[in-house]
Design a protein around this motif. Structure first.
Motif, PDB file in Angstrom:
ATOM      1  N   ALA A 119       0.607  -1.050  -0.120  1.00 45.20           N
ATOM      2  CA  ALA A 119       0.395  -0.348   0.172  1.00 45.20           C
ATOM      3  C   ALA A 119       1.228   1.284  -0.098  1.00 45.20           C
ATOM      4  O   ALA A 119       0.379   1.867  -0.630  1.00 45.20           O
ATOM      5  N   ARG A 120       1.888   1.527   1.038  1.00 46.88           N
ATOM      6  CA  ARG A 120       2.910   2.442   0.764  1.00 46.88           C
ATOM      7  C   ARG A 120       3.500   3.031  -0.294  1.00 46.88           C
ATOM      8  O   ARG A 120       3.699   4.364  -0.461  1.00 46.88           O
ATOM      9  N   ALA A 121       3.783   1.856  -0.635  1.00 42.44           N
ATOM     10  CA  ALA A 121       4.277   1.673  -2.135  1.00 42.44           C
ATOM     11  C   ALA A 121       3.327   1.952  -2.896  1.00 42.44           C
ATOM     12  O   ALA A 121       4.010   2.936  -4.072  1.00 42.44           O
ATOM     13  N   LEU A 122       2.271   1.677  -3.242  1.00 43.54           N
ATOM     14  CA  LEU A 122       0.785   1.746  -4.420  1.00 43.54           C
ATOM     15  C   LEU A 122       1.302   3.723  -4.436  1.00 43.54           C
ATOM     16  O   LEU A 122       0.805   4.100  -5.188  1.00 43.54           O
ATOM     17  N   ALA A 123       0.828   4.103  -2.651  1.00 42.07           N
ATOM     18  CA  ALA A 123       0.576   5.749  -2.661  1.00 42.07           C
ATOM     19  C   ALA A 123       1.726   6.423  -3.295  1.00 42.07           C
ATOM     20  O   ALA A 123       1.130   7.256  -3.471  1.00 42.07           O
ATOM     21  N   GLU A 124       2.618   6.011  -2.605  1.00 39.62           N
ATOM     22  CA  GLU A 124       4.132   6.787  -3.696  1.00 39.62           C
ATOM     23  C   GLU A 124       4.148   7.371  -4.698  1.00 39.62           C
ATOM     24  O   GLU A 124       4.570   7.491  -5.613  1.00 39.62           O
ATOM     25  N   ARG A 125       3.278   5.837  -5.391  1.00 40.77           N
ATOM     26  CA  ARG A 125       4.234   5.600  -7.261  1.00 40.77           C
ATOM     27  C   ARG A 125       3.127   7.004  -7.541  1.00 40.77           C
ATOM     28  O   ARG A 125       3.067   7.471  -8.665  1.00 40.77           O
ATOM     29  N   PRO A 152      -2.007  10.982  -0.736  1.00 44.77           N
ATOM     30  CA  PRO A 152      -1.944  11.173   0.984  1.00 44.77           C
ATOM     31  C   PRO A 152      -2.568   9.707   1.404  1.00 44.77           C
ATOM     32  O   PRO A 152      -2.787   8.708   0.973  1.00 44.77           O
ATOM     33  N   ASP A 153      -1.545  10.139   2.593  1.00 46.59           N
ATOM     34  CA  ASP A 153      -1.846   8.905   4.086  1.00 46.59           C
ATOM     35  C   ASP A 153      -3.071   8.304   4.133  1.00 46.59           C
ATOM     36  O   ASP A 153      -3.236   6.912   4.198  1.00 46.59           O
ATOM     37  N   ASP A 154      -4.289   9.546   3.926  1.00 50.20           N
ATOM     38  CA  ASP A 154      -5.925   9.178   3.996  1.00 50.20           C
ATOM     39  C   ASP A 154      -6.111   8.895   2.979  1.00 50.20           C
ATOM     40  O   ASP A 154      -7.285   8.158   3.601  1.00 50.20           O
ATOM     41  N   ASP A 155      -5.371   8.573   2.119  1.00 52.87           N
ATOM     42  CA  ASP A 155      -5.963   7.891   0.781  1.00 52.87           C
ATOM     43  C   ASP A 155      -6.733   6.130   0.559  1.00 52.87           C
ATOM     44  O   ASP A 155      -5.594   5.811   1.260  1.00 52.87           O
ATOM     45  N   VAL A 156      -7.727   5.918   1.071  1.00 53.74           N
ATOM     46  CA  VAL A 156      -8.094   4.750   0.887  1.00 53.74           C
ATOM     47  C   VAL A 156      -7.276   3.414  -0.035  1.00 53.74           C
ATOM     48  O   VAL A 156      -7.208   2.525  -0.079  1.00 53.74           O
ATOM     49  N   ARG A 157      -8.011   4.404  -1.405  1.00 51.92           N
ATOM     50  CA  ARG A 157      -7.778   3.510  -2.785  1.00 51.92           C
ATOM     51  C   ARG A 157      -5.789   2.938  -2.572  1.00 51.92           C
ATOM     52  O   ARG A 157      -5.779   1.213  -2.848  1.00 51.92           O
ATOM     53  N   PRO A 158      -4.880   3.502  -1.841  1.00 52.62           N
ATOM     54  CA  PRO A 158      -3.563   2.183  -2.430  1.00 52.62           C
ATOM     55  C   PRO A 158      -3.794   0.957  -0.923  1.00 52.62           C
ATOM     56  O   PRO A 158      -3.364   0.099  -1.812  1.00 52.62           O
ATOM     57  N   ALA A 159      -4.372   1.080  -0.161  1.00 47.02           N
ATOM     58  CA  ALA A 159      -4.507   0.154   0.988  1.00 47.02           C
ATOM     59  C   ALA A 159      -5.735  -0.887  -0.274  1.00 47.02           C
ATOM     60  O   ALA A 159      -5.533  -1.945   0.057  1.00 47.02           O
TER      61      ALA A 159
END
Length: 205
Positions: free
Chosen positions: A140-146, A150-157
């Protein structure tokens, strides 16, 4: 005047050596589990197979089932890095092309046998599922960084959960097949992983 006393005895182990010992213990545990079953295997036997004491085994792992974790967690960091570097517009399976030839990213024969054991050994199944549970935040962190999210976006999770489930299903399906040979088995695993990645990528933007 009293002379200063320096440290005596063996020098402390490096992190690399500790990781190597953990992997040696993991491989020995899997071999024993396959040969005689989890219930019949003791920490002392695992230690003897590696040339260390059972005390050393328990220093690294809380239970005999947890000894296998280094094998199951192999490749998590590598996969996360590939996700982080995945270019927009590129098919997800192509982003993993560099991993197909990396032994550290693909399960070996011992891991395949271990995954088969998780079907009948509840303790090993728990370790297998826990390993995937711990991998999900890394993905999830990798996809959010890509995506610069933001940290509170649920989509990467959500994407990470889809990807994690797809990878687990692919490895489990492959492990439960009877392969005709190492090379063909590896090719079959790569094909299964590609199919899983394509299915997961359909829901990842």
């Amino acid at each position: 005047m009293t002379a200063a006393h320096g440290r005596t005895g063996r020098p402390p182990l490096t992190e690399e050596r500790k990781a190597a010992i953990r992997l040696e213990i993991a491989r020995a545990a899997v071999e024993l589990f396959i040969a005689q079953g989890v219930g019949a295997t003791t920490g002392e036997q695992i230690g003897q197979a590696v040339g260390v004491s059972s005390r050393t085994v328990w220093r690294y792992f809380p239970t005999k089932e947890s000894c296998v974790r280094p094998l199951l967690s192999t490749g998590i960091d590598t996969i996360a890095t590939a996700l982080r570097r995945w270019p927009p517009g590129q098919p997800l399976d192509e982003a993993f092309d560099g991993l197909w030839t990396a032994d550290a990213a693909l399960p070996g024969a011992d891991v395949g046998a271990l995954v088969r054991l998780t079907r009948t050994e509840p303790g090993l199944r728990a370790v297998w599922l826990q390993t995937h549970d711990e991998a999900e935040p890394a993905f999830a962190r990798a996809l959010a960084e890509r995506g610069g999210l933001p940290d509170d976006d649920v989509r990467p999770a959500i994407w990470a959960a889809m990807l994690n489930a797809a990878l687990r299903a692919a490895v489990e399906q492959h492990a439960c097949r009877t392969g005709p040979g190492a090379e063909r088995a590896r090719a079959d695993l790569m094909a299964t992983l590609r199919t899983a990645l394509a299915a997961a990528a359909a829901g990842i933007s």
